[in-house]
Design a protein around this motif. Structure first.
Motif, short mmCIF file in Angstrom:
data_model
loop_
_atom_site.label_atom_id
_atom_site.label_comp_id
_atom_site.label_asym_id
_atom_site.label_seq_id
_atom_site.Cartn_x
_atom_site.Cartn_y
_atom_site.Cartn_z
N LEU A 11 22.16 -22.35 22.34
CA LEU A 11 22.33 -23.80 22.35
C LEU A 11 21.22 -24.46 23.18
O LEU A 11 20.96 -24.05 24.31
N ILE A 12 20.61 -25.49 22.59
CA ILE A 12 19.54 -26.22 23.26
C ILE A 12 19.89 -27.70 23.23
O ILE A 12 20.01 -28.30 22.16
N ILE A 13 20.05 -28.27 24.41
CA ILE A 13 20.43 -29.67 24.56
C ILE A 13 19.18 -30.45 24.98
O ILE A 13 18.53 -30.08 25.96
N VAL A 14 18.87 -31.53 24.25
CA VAL A 14 17.73 -32.36 24.61
C VAL A 14 18.23 -33.80 24.74
O VAL A 14 18.79 -34.35 23.80
N SER A 15 18.03 -34.37 25.92
CA SER A 15 18.45 -35.74 26.18
C SER A 15 17.30 -36.51 26.81
O SER A 15 16.39 -35.90 27.39
N ALA A 16 17.36 -37.83 26.68
CA ALA A 16 16.30 -38.68 27.24
C ALA A 16 16.67 -40.14 27.03
O ALA A 16 17.41 -40.47 26.12
N PRO A 17 16.09 -41.01 27.84
CA PRO A 17 16.21 -42.44 27.55
C PRO A 17 15.46 -42.76 26.25
O PRO A 17 14.51 -42.07 25.88
N SER A 18 15.87 -43.80 25.56
CA SER A 18 15.22 -44.24 24.34
C SER A 18 13.75 -44.54 24.61
O SER A 18 13.41 -45.18 25.60
N SER A 34 7.30 -43.51 33.72
CA SER A 34 7.80 -44.62 34.53
C SER A 34 8.53 -45.60 33.62
O SER A 34 8.37 -45.57 32.40
N VAL A 35 9.29 -46.49 34.23
CA VAL A 35 9.98 -47.53 33.45
C VAL A 35 8.95 -48.48 32.85
O VAL A 35 9.11 -48.96 31.73
N GLU A 36 7.84 -48.70 33.57
CA GLU A 36 6.78 -49.60 33.07
C GLU A 36 6.16 -49.02 31.79
O GLU A 36 5.90 -49.74 30.82
N GLU A 37 5.92 -47.70 31.79
CA GLU A 37 5.36 -47.04 30.61
C GLU A 37 6.36 -47.09 29.45
O GLU A 37 5.99 -47.31 28.31
N LEU A 38 7.63 -46.93 29.78
CA LEU A 38 8.67 -47.01 28.76
C LEU A 38 8.68 -48.41 28.14
O LEU A 38 8.77 -48.56 26.92
N ARG A 39 8.53 -49.43 28.95
CA ARG A 39 8.46 -50.82 28.46
C ARG A 39 7.28 -50.96 27.48
O ARG A 39 7.42 -51.51 26.40
N ARG A 40 6.12 -50.44 27.89
CA ARG A 40 4.93 -50.52 27.04
C ARG A 40 5.18 -49.85 25.69
O ARG A 40 4.84 -50.39 24.64
N ARG A 41 5.82 -48.67 25.70
CA ARG A 41 6.10 -47.95 24.45
C ARG A 41 7.07 -48.71 23.56
O ARG A 41 6.86 -48.82 22.35
N THR A 101 13.85 -56.78 19.66
CA THR A 101 13.69 -58.08 20.30
C THR A 101 13.46 -57.85 21.79
O THR A 101 13.73 -56.77 22.30
N GLN A 102 12.97 -58.86 22.47
CA GLN A 102 12.75 -58.74 23.91
C GLN A 102 14.07 -58.46 24.63
O GLN A 102 14.12 -57.64 25.55
N GLU A 103 15.16 -59.08 24.16
CA GLU A 103 16.47 -58.85 24.77
C GLU A 103 16.90 -57.39 24.58
O GLU A 103 17.39 -56.75 25.52
N ALA A 104 16.67 -56.84 23.38
CA ALA A 104 17.03 -55.43 23.12
C ALA A 104 16.20 -54.50 24.00
O ALA A 104 16.71 -53.51 24.53
N ILE A 105 14.92 -54.84 24.19
CA ILE A 105 14.06 -54.03 25.05
C ILE A 105 14.57 -54.05 26.49
O ILE A 105 14.66 -53.01 27.15
N ARG A 126 17.57 -51.84 26.71
CA ARG A 126 17.19 -50.42 26.66
C ARG A 126 16.60 -49.98 28.00
O ARG A 126 16.85 -48.87 28.46
N LEU A 127 15.79 -50.84 28.62
CA LEU A 127 15.18 -50.49 29.91
C LEU A 127 16.23 -50.38 31.01
O LEU A 127 16.16 -49.47 31.84
N ALA A 128 17.21 -51.28 31.00
CA ALA A 128 18.30 -51.19 31.99
C ALA A 128 19.09 -49.90 31.78
O ALA A 128 19.41 -49.19 32.75
#
Length: 191
Positions: A5-12, A128-135, A143-147, A150-152
């Motif tokens: 079993l291989i579990i892979v998780s991450a923020p969007s 970083s969260v900043e890099e995640l924002r850029r991606r 939308t900006q609200e959805a982003i 997602r960041l929160a």
């Protein structure tokens, strides 16, 4: 031989799905197969029952929750459930498949708790969260609200990283892919 079993998780936006798809496509000898999850939503497009998902009514899903049949599940919206059946995972393992879970962090932690050392858990982390924002902004799909939402959520999800066996920081996709490959190979090579 029983599958692992291989579990892979991450923020969007961390590159988790890209890495998992690459691993499965480029290395068929690893015998990696997605766990087939359940959902209470209707099939979309050409989705077939038992292929992409097992499609259940909300009532059927709730009955399976009450019976303790899920490794993990989540109610995303009212009566919109997603979850992983223990019996399906065992069927796949008995067939010699190494089962890959591409799941949210809570689901990943729950599956790891259930299986312990039989499962490898990987957390793909953005630099970083900043890099995640850029991606996320670069995708141009939200939308900006959805982003912002997602960041929160990503900041919260990153607090779960210490509960995983390995944390792979994806600041360079090629390097992250190779790191995941070597970790997965080492795990699968264990007796």
């Amino acid at each position: 031989m029983k599958g692992k079993l291989i579990i892979v998780s991450a923020p969007s936006g961390s590159g988790k799905s890209t890495i998992v798809q690459w691993l499965m496509h480029e290395y068929p000898e690893l015998r990696l197969y997605f766990s087939v999850s359940c959902t209470s939503r209707a099939p979309r497009g050409t989705e077939q029952n038992g292929v992409e998902y097992f499609f259940l009514t909300p009532e059927e899903f709730k009955a399976k929750i009450d019976a303790g049949e899920f490794l993990e599940y989540e109610e995303v919206y009212q009566d919109r459930f997603y979850g992983t059946l223990k019996s399906q995972v065992e069927r796949q393992r008995d067939a010699g498949q190494n089962v890959v879970f591409d799941v949210d962090v809570k689901g990943g932690v729950n599956i790891k708790k259930f299986y312990g050392d039989e499962a490898l858990s990987l957390f793909i982390q953005p630099p970083s969260v900043e890099e995640l924002r850029r991606r996320l902004e670069g995708r141009g799909t939200d939308t900006q609200e959805a982003i912002e939402n997602r960041l929160a959520k990503a900041s919260y999800e990153m607090t779960f990283a210490p509960q995983f066996d390995h944390v792979v920081v994806n600041d360079d996709l090629t390097t992250a892919k190779q790191e995941v490959l070597s970790i997965v190979k080492a795990f699968l090579d264990q007796a």
